[in-house]
Scaffold this motif. Structure first.
Motif, PDB file in Angstrom:
ATOM      1  N   ASP A  59       0.823  -1.207   0.000  1.00 52.30           N
ATOM      2  CA  ASP A  59       0.000   0.000   0.000  1.00 52.30           C
ATOM      3  C   ASP A  59       0.858   1.257   0.000  1.00 52.30           C
ATOM      4  N   ASP A  60       2.163   1.088   0.218  1.00 57.47           N
ATOM      5  CA  ASP A  60       3.080   2.227   0.184  1.00 57.47           C
ATOM      6  C   ASP A  60       3.127   2.795  -1.237  1.00 57.47           C
ATOM      7  N   PRO A  61       2.926   4.109  -1.410  1.00 53.34           N
ATOM      8  CA  PRO A  61       2.949   4.709  -2.756  1.00 53.34           C
ATOM      9  C   PRO A  61       4.241   4.424  -3.521  1.00 53.34           C
ATOM     10  N   LEU A  62       5.352   4.254  -2.808  1.00 54.02           N
ATOM     11  CA  LEU A  62       6.624   3.973  -3.481  1.00 54.02           C
ATOM     12  C   LEU A  62       6.632   2.604  -4.159  1.00 54.02           C
ATOM     13  N   LEU A  63       5.701   1.728  -3.756  1.00 55.17           N
ATOM     14  CA  LEU A  63       5.635   0.386  -4.329  1.00 55.17           C
ATOM     15  C   LEU A  63       4.399   0.196  -5.198  1.00 55.17           C
ATOM     16  N   SER A  64       3.763   1.298  -5.589  1.00 56.11           N
ATOM     17  CA  SER A  64       2.518   1.206  -6.367  1.00 56.11           C
ATOM     18  C   SER A  64       2.734   0.524  -7.712  1.00 56.11           C
ATOM     19  N   GLY A  65       3.889   0.730  -8.320  1.00 57.94           N
ATOM     20  CA  GLY A  65       4.181   0.090  -9.605  1.00 57.94           C
ATOM     21  C   GLY A  65       4.266  -1.422  -9.477  1.00 57.94           C
ATOM     22  N   ILE A  66       4.906  -1.890  -8.412  1.00 55.39           N
ATOM     23  CA  ILE A  66       5.015  -3.329  -8.154  1.00 55.39           C
ATOM     24  C   ILE A  66       3.636  -3.910  -7.851  1.00 55.39           C
ATOM     25  N   LYS A  67       2.861  -3.206  -7.037  1.00 54.28           N
ATOM     26  CA  LYS A  67       1.499  -3.653  -6.724  1.00 54.28           C
ATOM     27  C   LYS A  67       0.687  -3.810  -8.005  1.00 54.28           C
ATOM     28  N   LYS A  68       0.820  -2.876  -8.923  1.00 53.37           N
ATOM     29  CA  LYS A  68       0.077  -2.935 -10.182  1.00 53.37           C
ATOM     30  C   LYS A  68       0.501  -4.140 -11.015  1.00 53.37           C
ATOM     31  N   LEU A  69       1.808  -4.400 -11.105  1.00 58.70           N
ATOM     32  CA  LEU A  69       2.310  -5.529 -11.891  1.00 58.70           C
ATOM     33  C   LEU A  69       1.835  -6.865 -11.314  1.00 58.70           C
TER      34      LEU A  69
END
Length: 202
Positions: A48-58
């Motif tokens: 949920d950390d914004p810095l990991l939003s790209g990984i969450k999306k993938l």
């Protein structure tokens, strides 16, 4: 008539690969880990950390591919991430056999591993011919195995049903093994027994 062997009710496990950006690995290494049973873990809101939003999306895209394309379910329901955390194992640590309650789909993404840092091991819901019998093998295969192991590589992403019993082999070398794990549920019409309910996880 030709004999046909039908392979019914198999367990779908998707093995994919999501490259591990250096900055993501370093960020996860900087998180606060606490001792949990046979290893270390962070809190359960990591992605949920914004810095990991790209990984969450993938990862979510791969979960959708697994659910819709491979498992064949309808897009009336949508996978939603409900928990995620990082794992750290050091020499002697391992992941005990377990499954994830109150979830539909689980994943494990390996960030930093070696050939000797332990396997991802899965177990059948019930052994062939029941739990009371064990027979000598002529050939070891997916039907008669009491477990099956995957040797992960950096970036490997394993997606599987949350009720699948799994464990992580013991780390037998001086090395820090990092992974990220998590759970998804479904938003939309979900049948619970004979009742259909509208789920709305946030």
């Amino acid at each position: 008539m030709t004999d046909t062997l039908h392979q019914l009710f198999s367990t779908p496990i998707l093995r994919s690969n999501v490259a591990v950006p250096f900055k993501v690995l370093e960020y996860i290494k900087s998180q606060k880990f606490h001792r949990h049973d046979t290893g270390f873990m962070t809190d359960e809101k990591l992605l949920d950390d914004p810095l990991l939003s790209g990984i969450k999306k993938l990862i979510t895209q791969k979960v959708e591919e697994y659910f819709y394309d491979h498992c064949g379910f309808s897009e009336e329901v949508t996978p939603v991430l409900i928990s995620s955390w990082a794992n750290l194992h050091r020499k002697g640590d391992y992941g005990q056999d377990h499954y994830h309650e109150n979830a539909a789909i689980s994943f494990c993404w390996y960030l930093q591993v070696t050939e000797k840092s332990g396997e991802f091991i899965v177990y059948p819901p019930i052994k062939l011919f029941g739990t009371s019998f064990g027979f000598p093998y002529r050939v070891h295969n997916e039907f008669n195995s009491s477990n099956w192991a995957f040797r992960p590589e950096n970036g490997d992403l394993l997606i599987f049903p949350a009720n699948l019993v799994h464990g992580i082999g013991e780390l037998k070398e001086d090395f820090d093994r990092y992974s990220v794990a998590g759970n998804y549920m479904m938003n939309g019409p979900v049948k619970c027994g004979k009742v259909t309910v509208e789920c709305n996880f946030k």
